[in-house]
Design an enzyme around this catalytic site. Structure first.
Site, PDB file in Angstrom:
ATOM      1  N   ASP A 151      -3.710   7.016   4.594  1.00 40.08           N
ATOM      2  CA  ASP A 151      -3.333   5.649   4.507  1.00 40.08           C
ATOM      3  C   ASP A 151      -4.144   4.847   5.882  1.00 40.08           C
ATOM      4  OD1 ASP A 151      -1.909   3.584   4.785  1.00 40.08           O
ATOM      5  OD2 ASP A 151       0.131   4.532   4.895  1.00 40.08           O
ATOM      6  N   GLU A 152      -4.310   4.256   5.953  1.00 38.68           N
ATOM      7  CA  GLU A 152      -4.733   3.677   7.639  1.00 38.68           C
ATOM      8  C   GLU A 152      -6.443   3.526   8.110  1.00 38.68           C
ATOM      9  OE1 GLU A 152      -3.146   1.091   8.151  1.00 38.68           O
ATOM     10  OE2 GLU A 152      -0.806   1.060   8.669  1.00 38.68           O
ATOM     11  N   GLN A 171      -7.305  -5.110  10.121  1.00 38.87           N
ATOM     12  CA  GLN A 171      -5.911  -4.711  10.762  1.00 38.87           C
ATOM     13  C   GLN A 171      -6.386  -3.336  12.189  1.00 38.87           C
ATOM     14  OE1 GLN A 171      -1.562  -4.878   9.277  1.00 38.87           O
ATOM     15  NE2 GLN A 171      -2.645  -5.131   6.873  1.00 38.87           N
ATOM     16  N   ARG A 223       3.462 -10.293  10.314  1.00 39.69           N
ATOM     17  CA  ARG A 223       4.819 -10.080  10.680  1.00 39.69           C
ATOM     18  C   ARG A 223       5.932  -9.964  10.028  1.00 39.69           C
ATOM     19  NH1 ARG A 223       2.848  -5.354   9.633  1.00 39.69           N
ATOM     20  NH2 ARG A 223       0.843  -6.737   9.152  1.00 39.69           N
ATOM     21  N   LYS A 274       1.349  -0.937  -0.126  1.00 40.68           N
ATOM     22  CA  LYS A 274      -0.068   0.377   0.024  1.00 40.68           C
ATOM     23  C   LYS A 274       1.026   1.389   0.025  1.00 40.68           C
ATOM     24  CE  LYS A 274      -0.750   0.309   4.915  1.00 40.68           C
ATOM     25  NZ  LYS A 274      -0.315   1.552   5.355  1.00 40.68           N
ATOM     26  N   THR A 275       1.963   1.106   0.589  1.00 39.52           N
ATOM     27  CA  THR A 275       2.760   2.282   1.048  1.00 39.52           C
ATOM     28  C   THR A 275       3.832   2.737  -0.658  1.00 39.52           C
ATOM     29  OG1 THR A 275       3.557   1.930   2.433  1.00 39.52           O
ATOM     30  CG2 THR A 275       4.797   3.552   1.763  1.00 39.52           C
TER      31      THR A 275
END
Length: 724
Positions: A227-228, A258, A601, A33-34
């Site tokens: 974002d997020e 998330q 992770r 996504k970044t």
């Protein structure tokens, strides 16, 4: 143009080139996504010719914003990266230009918790309040809740009332809550200060009441990216709606799986229900995961599938196969830590760096056994978003009490003489140091000789001396664990932490007691205070803990957004992970999302561990339901769960949890209420996880937690001992 799309998959290309209108990208963990956000920024400026100053990109941390700016500069070669910032930074930018609209100067003060506590201290002193009325932590929470509840009202009071009018409202206030709240508003206005909540509320107030200012910012910001988005709260959502309603170009990226910050106000429904507020939204799914192996994703997918509140999706791996995740069941916490240490050393022998490894846990107190084991084995480690267990203030204080009893040394005396407060402040400590230096004695001896002087009669000197003398005489016949428990109780240290509402610190002290008890029962030799203190000094004086090439120890919350080649997730036990504070279906789904974040992770290997034994409260540990919810074929069980434990874990998992009713608390800290049996009391807090009020009933020695389901009557009378 094509360079910006090179290396992107189909979903990523769609997201980068979908520049107009409302676009919702549901981006799974590790789906890039970044990369999409930075490429989209570059696409807007390089292909569409949009000015960087006309683009707003909102992230949730300053670190993420800095990383995004760095990547954009590399893509565009331009140092102008527009407005890439957090919501709070955005509000500071807006208010720096527009604060005049609310009577504030351009150079207003942004307040942090230490500033707030300093203001509270002045209010308490002026109005004769004490921590029994409300702790500072409870007061900060009360102020935040009340501001959220009254929103426009409190904001208008701060803006419309003069400083003198606010001062008068504070002076006329009755009851701890009103006194603290209006005293705080007066203090804020007096120094032109705004706390973090004010930044959003004042910005929204200006936009609602000064349409020409709102239009200026709506017109200026042609493209908005967030974002997020799963972590957004209601004021942030409202601000977003205010900003995007001229150009109607809003691009948001998030993952409902998330959402792990509901305790900070985040609401996953803003992302899930976005099409209801914006019917013309285009949704793009990004499910290709570039981080983890297929085997790790299989475990993560099977776990999160147990949640009901989510967008149905399944992560698919781009990478080649690797080893299946391993589950290790240990007989004791020490055995669990040893197995993790063995696994880390094996990875390093195989060519991994120490820094390739992360050990994740639900709460910081879990790190104690790991730290002891790693120190003995010479494994370098660093704790993130926290300090090493034996370097924490409360642990140092507790050990200093024991050292003072054993050694009567000046370092320990100086640390704990005024913890809790005994009126042995800097001035009196200076006198003791001068006396000790002149007479060649210890500070404790100096206090013994000076305690009858007029200046020391009003202090707690004699009680401290008596405490040290009694336990110095008794320590040879007492187990160290019992000695510590007695000292922390009789010194008033634990009472001080309870009064301050420092539950995390109390948990750490409980873990210290547990570690001492374990040492006493397993060391295989005679244990006394001197030996224990020499042993524990090895931990406090350990070298090299800050080396860059070290194993990472951190909570799962701290690991959000990070990735590691090798991940161990430890202490997967009921009442630890998921937390014992989980009491509703919605809260359990958030705990499961937290476990999903932990699993995703990992890039190459994933190891899950738990341990048998008893908790400090005497209850038996059972494996986490999350282990049982993972598809059996997705895990290699290094050791099978005993049938009894597996049955107990399954029984816990089958318990039906109630749904949260979704209502706000009817009472706030400081409210007076009446219980049908316990009688009148004062609300001191609210536990959202338990959906319970924390109440100090008149005449009762300790606070009680009372479910919101019980009907309580509101009282208008003040607490005993306070005039109306």
């Amino acid at each position: 143009m094509s360079d910006l799309l090179d290396g992107l998959n189909e979903s990523q290309r769609l997201a980068v080139t979908a520049t107009e209108g409302f676009v919702r990208v549901v981006a799974g963990a590790g789906s890039g996504k970044t990369r999409v956000l930075t490429r989209r920024f570059a696409w807007l400026t390089s292909v569409l010719g949009v000015l960087p100053s006309d683009i707003l990109c909102v992230t949730f941390t300053n670190k993420a914003a800095a990383e995004m700016r760095r990547r954009i500069r590399e893509l565009t070669g331009d140092s102008d990266t527009g407005l890439i910032c957090t919501f709070h930074s955005l509000c500071v930018t807006i208010l720096s230009e527009e604060a005049h609209a609310v009577g504030y100067p351009e150079s207003f003060l942004v307040l942090d918790n230490s500033d707030i506590d300093a203001m509270l201290a002045q209010i308490y002193e002026e109005r004769g309040l004490g921590l029994r009325d409300m702790t500072f932590a409870a007061a900060r929470d009360m102020i935040e809740i009340r501001k959220q509840r009254t929103d426009q009202d409190y904001c208008e009071a701060m803006i419309d009332l003069s400083l003198e009018q606010l001062r008068r409202r504070y002076e006329e206030a009755r009851g701890a809550e009103d006194i603290i709240f209006y005293g705080y508003l007066w203090q804020e206005k007096k120094c032109f200060g705004l706390d973090y909540n004010d930044l959003l509320v004042f910005t929204l107030y200006i936009f609602r009441n000064r349409p020409e200012i709102a239009l200026k910012w709506r017109t200026r910001l042609e493209y908005i990216m967030i974002d997020e988005f799963q972590d957004i709260d209601r004021p942030q959502y409202e601000l977003m709606k205010q900003l995007c309603c001229v150009h109607n170009n809003l691009f948001l990226v998030g993952d409902p799986d998330q959402t792990i910050y509901s305790w900070r106000g985040a609401d996953v429904r803003f992302l899930l229900n976005f099409p209801q507020d914006f019917p013309d939204v285009r949704t793009i799914l990004m499910n290709e995961n570039y981080r983890s192996t297929p085997e790790i994703l299989a475990a993560a997918n099977s776990l999160i599938a147990n949640n009901r509140t989510r967008v149905e999706k399944e992560l698919s791996a781009v990478r080649l196969s690797g080893p299946r995740p391993v589950f290790v069941h240990a007989k004791t916490q020490e055995a669990e830590a040893l197995r993790i240490a063995d696994g880390i050393e094996a990875l390093v022998r195989g060519g991994a760096a120490w820094s390739d490894v992360a050990v994740l846990y639900r709460s910081h107190f879990v790190s104690r056994q790991l730290e002891e084991t790693f120190l003995r084995r010479g494994i370098p480690y660093t704790i993130y978003s926290g300090v090493q267990f034996f370097d924490r203030a409360e642990i140092k204080d507790a050990l200093s009490y024991l050292r003072l009893i054993a050694f009567r040394d000046d370092l320990s005396f100086a640390r704990v003489a005024n913890r809790p407060r005994r009126n042995l402040g800097e001035s009196r400590m200076g006198r003791l140091r001068a006396y000790a230096e002149a007479n060649g004695c210890s500070l404790l001896t100096a206090l013994e000789r000076c305690c009858d002087e007029e200046d020391f009669r009003r202090t707690g000197a004699k009680k401290l001396l008596d405490l040290v003398a009694r336990f110095s005489a008794a320590e040879r016949g007492m187990p160290v664990s019992e000695l510590l428990a007695a000292v922390l109780d009789e010194s008033g240290y634990e009472a001080m932490l309870r009064t301050a509402g420092a539950s995390d610190r109390l948990d750490n002290l409980a873990e210290l007691k547990q570690s001492i008890y374990t040492y006493e029962t397993t060391c295989g030799e005679e244990t006394d205070l001197d030996r224990y203190l020499r042993r524990v000094a090895l931990f406090t004086n350990a070298d090299g803990l800050g080396e860059s090439d070290s194993v990472r120890l951190m909570t799962v919350h701290a690991a959000k957004g990070l990735e590691f080649p090798h991940v161990f997730v430890c202490s997967l036990e009921e009442d630890v992970f998921p937390s014992k504070r989980t009491r509703t279906r919605e809260a359990m789904e958030e705990e499961r999302r937290l476990a999903f974040v932990a699993l995703t992770r990992a890039r190459d290997t994933l190891t899950l561990t738990d341990a048998e034994g008893r908790n400090f409260d005497g209850s038996f540990r059972t494996p986490s339901r999350f282990v049982l919810e993972i598809d059996r074929a997705a895990l290699d069980f290094e050791t099978e769960l005993p049938a009894g434990l597996k049955k107990a874990a399954a029984a816990r998992a089958a318990e039906e949890l109630p749904a949260a009713d979704g209502t706000s608390p009817a009472f706030a800290p400081g409210d007076r209420v009446a219980h049908p049996v316990f009688g009148p009391g004062t609300v001191t807090g609210f536990d959202p996880a338990l959906r319970a009020y924390v109440i100090r009933f008149d005449g009762m020695p300790a606070e009680r937690k009372i479910s919101v389901r019980l009907k309580l009557d509101r009282l208008s009378s003040p607490a005993p001992g306070r005039a109306d």
